[in-house]
Design a protein around this motif. Structure first.
Motif, PDB file in Angstrom:
ATOM      1  N   SER A 113       0.562  -1.066   0.453  1.00  0.00           N
ATOM      2  CA  SER A 113       0.211  -0.121  -0.549  1.00  0.00           C
ATOM      3  C   SER A 113       0.883   1.216  -0.141  1.00  0.00           C
ATOM      4  O   SER A 113       0.309   2.449  -0.590  1.00  0.00           O
ATOM      5  N   PHE A 114       2.178   1.400   0.674  1.00  0.00           N
ATOM      6  CA  PHE A 114       2.882   2.394   0.534  1.00  0.00           C
ATOM      7  C   PHE A 114       4.425   2.189   0.274  1.00  0.00           C
ATOM      8  O   PHE A 114       4.352   1.178   0.056  1.00  0.00           O
ATOM      9  N   ASP A 115       5.607   3.261  -0.604  1.00  0.00           N
ATOM     10  CA  ASP A 115       6.057   3.015  -0.595  1.00  0.00           C
ATOM     11  C   ASP A 115       6.906   2.796   0.469  1.00  0.00           C
ATOM     12  O   ASP A 115       7.984   1.823   0.278  1.00  0.00           O
ATOM     13  N   ILE A 116       7.176   3.424   1.776  1.00  0.00           N
ATOM     14  CA  ILE A 116       8.422   3.518   2.978  1.00  0.00           C
ATOM     15  C   ILE A 116       7.456   2.869   4.454  1.00  0.00           C
ATOM     16  O   ILE A 116       6.110   3.894   4.164  1.00  0.00           O
ATOM     17  N   VAL A 117       7.561   1.796   5.282  1.00  0.00           N
ATOM     18  CA  VAL A 117       6.710   1.599   6.149  1.00  0.00           C
ATOM     19  C   VAL A 117       8.032   2.176   6.965  1.00  0.00           C
ATOM     20  O   VAL A 117       9.103   1.734   7.130  1.00  0.00           O
ATOM     21  N   VAL A 118       7.876   3.111   8.322  1.00  0.00           N
ATOM     22  CA  VAL A 118       8.666   3.678   9.221  1.00  0.00           C
ATOM     23  C   VAL A 118       8.367   2.369  10.756  1.00  0.00           C
ATOM     24  O   VAL A 118       6.704   2.654  10.668  1.00  0.00           O
ATOM     25  N   LEU A 119       8.698   2.049  11.272  1.00  0.00           N
ATOM     26  CA  LEU A 119       8.555   1.088  12.424  1.00  0.00           C
ATOM     27  C   LEU A 119       9.602   2.022  13.640  1.00  0.00           C
ATOM     28  O   LEU A 119      10.812   1.856  13.793  1.00  0.00           O
ATOM     29  N   ASP A 120       9.236   2.094  14.823  1.00  0.00           N
ATOM     30  CA  ASP A 120       9.850   2.352  15.958  1.00  0.00           C
ATOM     31  C   ASP A 120       8.856   1.571  17.551  1.00  0.00           C
ATOM     32  O   ASP A 120       8.951   2.812  17.880  1.00  0.00           O
TER      33      ASP A 120
END
Length: 242
Positions: free
Chosen positions: A118-125
């Protein structure tokens, strides 16, 4: 033709190239990606992006984005918190979700409602601190609400499950923030284990950034010092392999 030189994935977005474009002179899936990659390279030519960033998380994300995220890229921050990551990159297209702080998208990062890719980039923290009982970090990181009672094995599993779901949702890359920690007398090198777990999931480590934080927790709770104090944290950039 030398088969070892054939390019099978777009150099910019990492999308798989169609069979008819598997040529040694074909590096991008579209003119749009070719132009975006050119703009990115021009942007950093005179001011190179460094792996070591001094400042805060917003400074870190700004540098990562200079190299890996253009204005048109879609980004899902699935552990959004209060949005501190994005304070210095307002031009980016970020969709935030968080169980505690985003009431319109209260999603568990291990079980997202988004479609595949669904997204180009997924950010996870995810939370990274092993639960030590009542701790001064609770106010800053809300440990009592997120990782109460969790040991290092549980923290690593939390990251693993988040990575697995992020790999489903991301088309291009996953950015993962982490920090090494201490459990009892043992140092736990989370950034090393994270690479191992990501590779086991089929991801590819592309880059590693180090944040030397200017804002630090006080250390007056120590009676004796048993390890070198680690003020740095890390951000992995993983490529999603189609």
């Amino acid at each position: 033709m030398n088969a070892s030189k054939i390019v099978t994935a777009c150099r910019h977005c990492n999308a798989e190239l169609s069979p008819e474009t598997h040529r040694s002179d074909r590096k991008f899936c579209s003119d749009r990606c070719k132009q975006a990659d050119y703009r990115r390279r021009r942007k950093v030519k005179d001011n190179p992006v460094e792996a070591l960033v001094r400042g805060n998380n917003a400074d870190l994300i700004r540098e990562v984005a200079r190299l890996y995220a253009d204005t048109g890229v879609t980004i899902a921050d699935v552990t959004y918190g209060k949005g501190a990551f994005w304070r210095k990159t307002p031009h980016l297209n970020v969709t935030g979700s968080d169980l505690l702080t985003v009431p319109e998208r209260p999603y568990d990062f291990r079980n997202l409602p988004y479609h595949d890719s669904s997204f180009d980039i997924v950010v996870l923290d995810p939370p990274y601190l092993v639960w030590p009982g009542n701790h001064m970090s609770d106010d800053r990181y809300r440990n009592a609400e997120t990782t109460k009672g969790i040991d290092y094995k549980g923290i690593r599993q939390l990251y693993h499950d988040g990575l697995k779901e992020a790999a489903r949702v991301a088309r291009r890359q996953i950015w993962v923030k982490c920090k090494d920690t201490v459990e009892g007398p043992r140092q736990r090198f989370l950034h090393v284990h994270l690479l191992q777990d990501a590779e086991a999931l089929g991801l590819r480590g592309r880059d590693l950034f180090i944040l030397d934080a200017t804002s630090r927790m006080p250390n007056n709770h120590w009676s004796t010092q048993k390890h070198a104090r680690k003020t740095m944290s890390y951000l992995w950039v993983f490529d999603v392999i189609s």
